[in-house]
Design a protein around this motif. Sequence first.
Motif, PDB file in Angstrom:
ATOM      1  N   ALA A 140       0.809  -1.220   0.000  1.00  0.00           N
ATOM      2  CA  ALA A 140       0.000   0.000   0.000  1.00  0.00           C
ATOM      3  C   ALA A 140       0.839   1.266   0.000  1.00  0.00           C
ATOM      4  CB  ALA A 140      -0.941   0.002   1.206  1.00  0.00           C
ATOM      5  N   VAL A 141       1.894   1.320   0.841  1.00  0.00           N
ATOM      6  CA  VAL A 141       2.674   2.562   0.975  1.00  0.00           C
ATOM      7  C   VAL A 141       4.160   2.375   0.701  1.00  0.00           C
ATOM      8  CG1 VAL A 141       1.068   3.617   2.606  1.00  0.00           C
ATOM      9  CG2 VAL A 141       2.941   2.236   3.463  1.00  0.00           C
ATOM     10  N   GLY A 142       4.573   1.163   0.373  1.00  0.00           N
ATOM     11  CA  GLY A 142       5.989   0.952   0.112  1.00  0.00           C
ATOM     12  C   GLY A 142       6.784   0.802   1.396  1.00  0.00           C
ATOM     13  N   THR A 143       8.061   1.120   1.322  1.00  0.00           N
ATOM     14  CA  THR A 143       8.984   0.920   2.440  1.00  0.00           C
ATOM     15  C   THR A 143       8.598   1.771   3.642  1.00  0.00           C
ATOM     16  OG1 THR A 143      10.727   0.577   0.809  1.00  0.00           O
ATOM     17  CG2 THR A 143      11.413   0.935   3.091  1.00  0.00           C
ATOM     18  N   ALA A 144       8.244   1.125   4.739  1.00  0.00           N
ATOM     19  CA  ALA A 144       7.969   1.754   6.030  1.00  0.00           C
ATOM     20  C   ALA A 144       8.073   0.644   7.061  1.00  0.00           C
ATOM     21  CB  ALA A 144       6.585   2.405   6.059  1.00  0.00           C
ATOM     22  N   ALA A 145       8.436   1.000   8.277  1.00  0.00           N
ATOM     23  CA  ALA A 145       8.737  -0.041   9.255  1.00  0.00           C
ATOM     24  C   ALA A 145       7.610  -1.053   9.458  1.00  0.00           C
ATOM     25  CB  ALA A 145       9.139   0.586  10.582  1.00  0.00           C
ATOM     26  N   PRO A 146       6.341  -0.635   9.619  1.00  0.00           N
ATOM     27  CA  PRO A 146       5.308  -1.656   9.852  1.00  0.00           C
ATOM     28  C   PRO A 146       5.198  -2.662   8.710  1.00  0.00           C
ATOM     29  CG  PRO A 146       4.462   0.533  10.340  1.00  0.00           C
ATOM     30  CD  PRO A 146       5.771   0.730   9.659  1.00  0.00           C
ATOM     31  N   GLY A 147       5.076  -2.160   7.472  1.00  0.00           N
ATOM     32  CA  GLY A 147       4.901  -3.040   6.330  1.00  0.00           C
ATOM     33  C   GLY A 147       6.137  -3.854   6.015  1.00  0.00           C
TER      34      GLY A 147
END
Length: 446
Positions: A140-147
């Motif tokens: 959904a949002v690309g590289t980010a800690a949760p995903g």
Amino acid sequence: MDSSWSPRREVSPETSRLLIERAHEELVAGNAQDARLRDVRALVRESWRRSLDSLVGAEALPPLDLSAQELEAYRRAHPLAGVIDMVRGLLLPGEASESGVVVAVGDAAGRLLWVEGDRRVRALTGGMGFVEGANWSELAVGTAAPGTALALDRSVQIHGAEHFNRLVQPWSCTAAPVHDPETRRILGVIDVTGGPEAVTPQAQLLVDATARAIEGELLVARLRARAAPARPARRTSARAEPTRAVLRVLGRDRAQLEVVGDGRQTLSELGPRHAELLLMLAVHRQGLSAERLGDLVYGEAAGDAASVTLRAEMVRLRKALAKAAPALVPESRPYRLGVEVETDAHQVLSLLDRGAHRVALAAYRGDVLPDSVAPGVEEFRETVRTTLREALMAEASVDVLLSYAETDAASDDLELLRLCLSMLPARSPRRAGLVARLERLEAAEA
């Protein structure tokens, strides 16, 4: 633990950030073989490429997967619901609203279920869609800690410029997955978002320890439940899956009714009067007397004639709903809906309440039934308008405020434009156009 910025140890943190920003620009522009990508950590570089392969937008807002009603029901049934107090105690001790960070708990799909913490940070991160119900998976949002933590099934730290989405790059975050203590299946994710303090080695140790403590608590709770004497099962009657209905009234005079239930989805367009009646029943969920509903739709001056007209219109509305959405046929004495109808206007209000200013503004398609002169509609229209304006002016970033200033609702709002001007940096190229616009409006008022 993987918390360093770049493979190049000889550069300063600021230089490292600039190198990563340039590498990101090259990748998004299509230069996947650019040498600058070697300055990016392998973990981040591979996540960026997964984000590209998934066609994630570099400046897109995350989708809001769960409405307020769906979120509440889903959270109650989620396996992590029973450990939220533990998360607060470990990651938000003391005064949570002044902690300097935001703590989020998401499900295995990356949807944020709880977002709590520093009031100011929540207001700012809400502008990029970091709110309850939003999908923060890599898809959904690309590289980010949760995903990314969910994608790799391990704890990770993502520093500002390493985020794939440019809207997220002012922030840094640490996240760790939480597993079922017996099957090791991923149940969800724990995330801490903030400034540099959110990506220290100590922050990663704390988030990892919190995830392990949660898994231990879940196991202890299960063992206790198994040791407890079995209770006879209660007999319950089967209940049909409730219908979900959304009435879309923003920026349109002929409202659209979307109904989902029994595996089907139906869309119906309502005439102006039926739209007004259904909206009033959706706003006043406790029900309305015939006299009160008549006043809200026709005005108090209509008198006894309103009652006669109302009865005829309600007969026609019932017939229309009986075909399109039988579960929504209004009850009488008082008039009320047996199934809760959500409106897109209420969704905007819910987003504002969650601090998702940018998402709320994107969802605001215009005034509620703009051509309606029904007193109840006019009152609700003004409530939505005022709530949006006050929430944005109190807490939104200058970028969101400038976007709001381009809408019809705020095109001639001098107070808003002056606030934007005061928030813009002295050398911002946007100041000149804003000053010219203010001068035109002030001259017109003179």
